[in-house]
Design an enzyme around this catalytic site. Structure first.
Site, PDB file in Angstrom:
ATOM      1  N   ASP A  84       1.101  -1.196  -0.143  1.00  0.00           N
ATOM      2  CA  ASP A  84      -0.029   0.427  -0.109  1.00  0.00           C
ATOM      3  C   ASP A  84       0.970   1.426   0.201  1.00  0.00           C
ATOM      4  O   ASP A  84       1.682   0.988   0.797  1.00  0.00           O
ATOM      5  CB  ASP A  84      -0.574   0.613   1.139  1.00  0.00           C
ATOM      6  CG  ASP A  84      -2.196   1.341   1.719  1.00  0.00           C
ATOM      7  OD1 ASP A  84      -2.125   1.476   0.160  1.00  0.00           O
ATOM      8  OD2 ASP A  84      -1.986   1.780   1.699  1.00  0.00           O
ATOM      9  N   THR A 137      -2.840   6.186  -4.298  1.00  0.00           N
ATOM     10  CA  THR A 137      -1.539   6.115  -3.881  1.00  0.00           C
ATOM     11  C   THR A 137      -0.111   5.752  -4.741  1.00  0.00           C
ATOM     12  O   THR A 137       0.906   6.505  -4.234  1.00  0.00           O
ATOM     13  CB  THR A 137      -1.250   5.884  -1.905  1.00  0.00           C
ATOM     14  OG1 THR A 137      -1.343   4.044  -2.078  1.00  0.00           O
ATOM     15  CG2 THR A 137      -3.083   6.344  -1.015  1.00  0.00           C
ATOM     16  N   THR A 138      -0.124   4.569  -5.245  1.00  0.00           N
ATOM     17  CA  THR A 138       1.681   4.386  -5.475  1.00  0.00           C
ATOM     18  C   THR A 138       0.907   5.359  -6.687  1.00  0.00           C
ATOM     19  O   THR A 138       2.083   5.474  -7.268  1.00  0.00           O
ATOM     20  CB  THR A 138       1.293   3.422  -5.804  1.00  0.00           C
ATOM     21  OG1 THR A 138       1.126   2.293  -4.395  1.00  0.00           O
ATOM     22  CG2 THR A 138       2.432   2.993  -6.537  1.00  0.00           C
ATOM     23  N   ASP A 190      -8.916  -0.027   1.506  1.00  0.00           N
ATOM     24  CA  ASP A 190      -9.266   0.670   0.326  1.00  0.00           C
ATOM     25  C   ASP A 190     -10.327   0.384  -0.506  1.00  0.00           C
ATOM     26  O   ASP A 190     -10.456   1.811  -0.550  1.00  0.00           O
ATOM     27  CB  ASP A 190      -7.632   0.210   0.080  1.00  0.00           C
ATOM     28  CG  ASP A 190      -6.402   0.818   0.282  1.00  0.00           C
ATOM     29  OD1 ASP A 190      -6.425   1.915   1.428  1.00  0.00           O
ATOM     30  OD2 ASP A 190      -5.506   0.421  -0.253  1.00  0.00           O
TER      31      ASP A 190
END
Length: 494
Positions: free
Chosen positions: A64, A97-98, A394
């Site tokens: 994550d 997020t990545t 998520d």
């Protein structure tokens, strides 16, 4: 001579780094690119997990982006901005997020040659801002709305959104199983903004498919005194009393002092203490409640008292679980047992205590308000369960976001390729240096499908050339092009 004798004026303390200009810009870009390279290999279904060992000795295994960025001890001030970007994306959207870190790093990477050639940063920013507005409009044009669809169609689309999120996680092998569970949980709470209304309880042991969803509230059995085992463990249509008071005999304060002139007065004080606790317990029983929960302790006397009258009780229930029970059953937490009326009591169709692994759970199901749900998560090692919980968080955030915004686009790098194609075409209509800057912006968007291919072990150049060719087809249905991308990449990497 007079000029040379003037004292030196110091504005900053000694040792302060005052570097500026082009070298500092290049340094900032290099630092951000180094951070992006750390999370680059975690993207997609074939992304790798990172094992992070901190100075306290704690070990975290995760792919994550937000979790990794939080755990990195970054000291460079420019690189810290990427951490803030990841945190903002995690709190607002929950996933991606990545992706945002990669995109930010790639935009800077594409801008670096222009900075080195002497282009002013304001010119770059102006063109990047124009390109971002064009990209947003294109995304809105290509988005599919789930408004007006039947509940079954909506659930299918939401399940696909959740499965897309889970496909790159540790529990990706069971993404269909968990996707439907997440959708049911989010739909259960409706448009409730408080995500803590969806509880995730972790029970070590078993396998992932032993996990289950409770359309109501479930929490681990709290600390109990003697007499607890004599209480009934199952009720149908019970009334539920929620308290925030202690139901036990309390010792006096350390400095408390009572002066007695007659030894018989001591017995009257003891009797008064017992009468106070018995009066509280009698009022709880007279309320008609069959389940009594309190955030504070319920002592051994109260536990046995309720057991003798076929009433279930649990003390030291956490604040979060108590609030979820109140929201689900329609009850109100009371700070006194005086004047307990039916309106403040909760209600559910079934209360039972079940064994889950090595834990016993109190489960409230068939709740009238239905504004809460609980996912009981099973698995092997603690680190595995921790990562599974982050993955489900998520997915829950994404499904909730899709319900609120009601528009979705294809994933797997498909939308990135389509927007990149659109920006390249638009750049040809612009004269001047902006054409180069917007082209670099368009090229940066291709980092997502390129990285998906790299992480899966494929030739990114070959795949991207094929994707550009497919997106350039003169089709009247642009959705076909980027859905092809989604299917093409997923077929290769999954």
């Amino acid at each position: 001579m007079a000029t040379m004798m003037q004292p030196q004026i110091i504005l900053l303390k000694e040792g302060t780094d005052t570097s500026q200009g082009k070298p500092q810009l290049i340094s900032n870009i290099n630092a951000c690119m180094a951070v992006a390279d750390v999370v680059r290999t975690t993207l997609g279904p074939r992304g790798m997990d990172k094992l992070i060992h901190d100075e306290k000795g704690n070990t975290t295994i995760s792919n994550d982006g937000a979790t990794i960025m939080k755990l990195l001890d970054i000291v460079h001030p420019a690189a810290k901005i990427l951490v803030d970007i990841a945190k903002s994306q995690d709190s607002e959207v929950g996933d991606g997020t990545t992706t945002v870190v990669l995109l930010a790093g790639e935009f800077l990477k594409e801008a670096k040659p222009f900075i080195e050639d002497g282009v002013h940063s304001q010119n770059l920013i102006r063109s990047y801002r124009t390109a971002s507005h064009l990209a947003i409009e294109k995304v809105k044009e290509l988005a599919i709305s789930i408004e007006g669809k039947s509940l079954e169609e909506k659930k299918n689309l939401l399940a696909k959104c959740a499965a897309t999120t889970l496909s790159s996680k540790l529990i990706g092998g069971e993404k269909e199983f968990f996707a439907s569970m997440v959708v049911d949980a989010v739909i259960a709470i409706g448009y409730e903004d408080r995500l803590n209304m969806i509880g995730i309880k972790k029970v070590p042991g078993g396998n992932m498919r032993d996990s289950f969803l409770v359309n109501g509230v479930a929490f681990k059995k709290t600390f109990s005194y003697a007499g607890f085992e004599q209480q009934p463990k199952k009720f149908e249509n019970p009334k539920i009393l929620l308290l925030n008071i202690e139901l036990e005999l309390k010792s006096e304060k350390e400095n408390a002092e009572i002066r007695l002139s007659d030894p018989l007065q001591y017995q009257s004080i003891v009797d008064a203490e017992w009468n106070i606790i018995y009066d509280k317990l009698d009022k709880c029983v007279k309320s008609g409640a069959k389940v009594v929960l309190s955030r504070l302790a319920i002592g051994d006397l109260a536990t046995q008292y309720f057991a003798d009258r076929d009433i279930f009780c649990a003390g030291r229930v956490t604040e979060e679980d108590l609030q979820r029970v109140a929201a689900a059953t329609g009850g109100t937490v009371q700070t006194t047992v005086n004047n307990v009326i039916d309106e403040v009591l909760g209600f559910c169709e079934l209360f039972e205590e079940n064994q889950v692994g090595n834990e016993r759970f109190n489960i409230f199901s068939g709740c009238p308000s239905g504004l809460t749900a609980t996912i009981v998560l099973r698995g092997g090692a603690d680190q595995f369960i921790e990562e599974a919980e982050r993955s489900l968080h998520d997915a829950i955030m994404i499904v909730r976001r899709a319900l609120k915004n009601s528009t979705i686009v294809a994933g797997g790098g498909a939308i990135d390729m389509e927007v990149s194609r659109y920006l390249r075409q638009h750049a040809r209509t612009i004269a001047g240096k902006s054409q180069l800057f917007i082209n670099s912006y368009a090229k940066a968007l291709e980092v997502i499908p390129r990285q998906l291919c790299d992480n899966a072990g494929f030739d990114a150049t070959d795949v991207l050339n094929k994707l550009r060719q497919k997106h350039a087809l003169p089709s009247g249905k642009p959705l076909y092009n980027y859905y092809y991308t989604l299917l093409h990449i997923c077929r290769m990497v999954c």
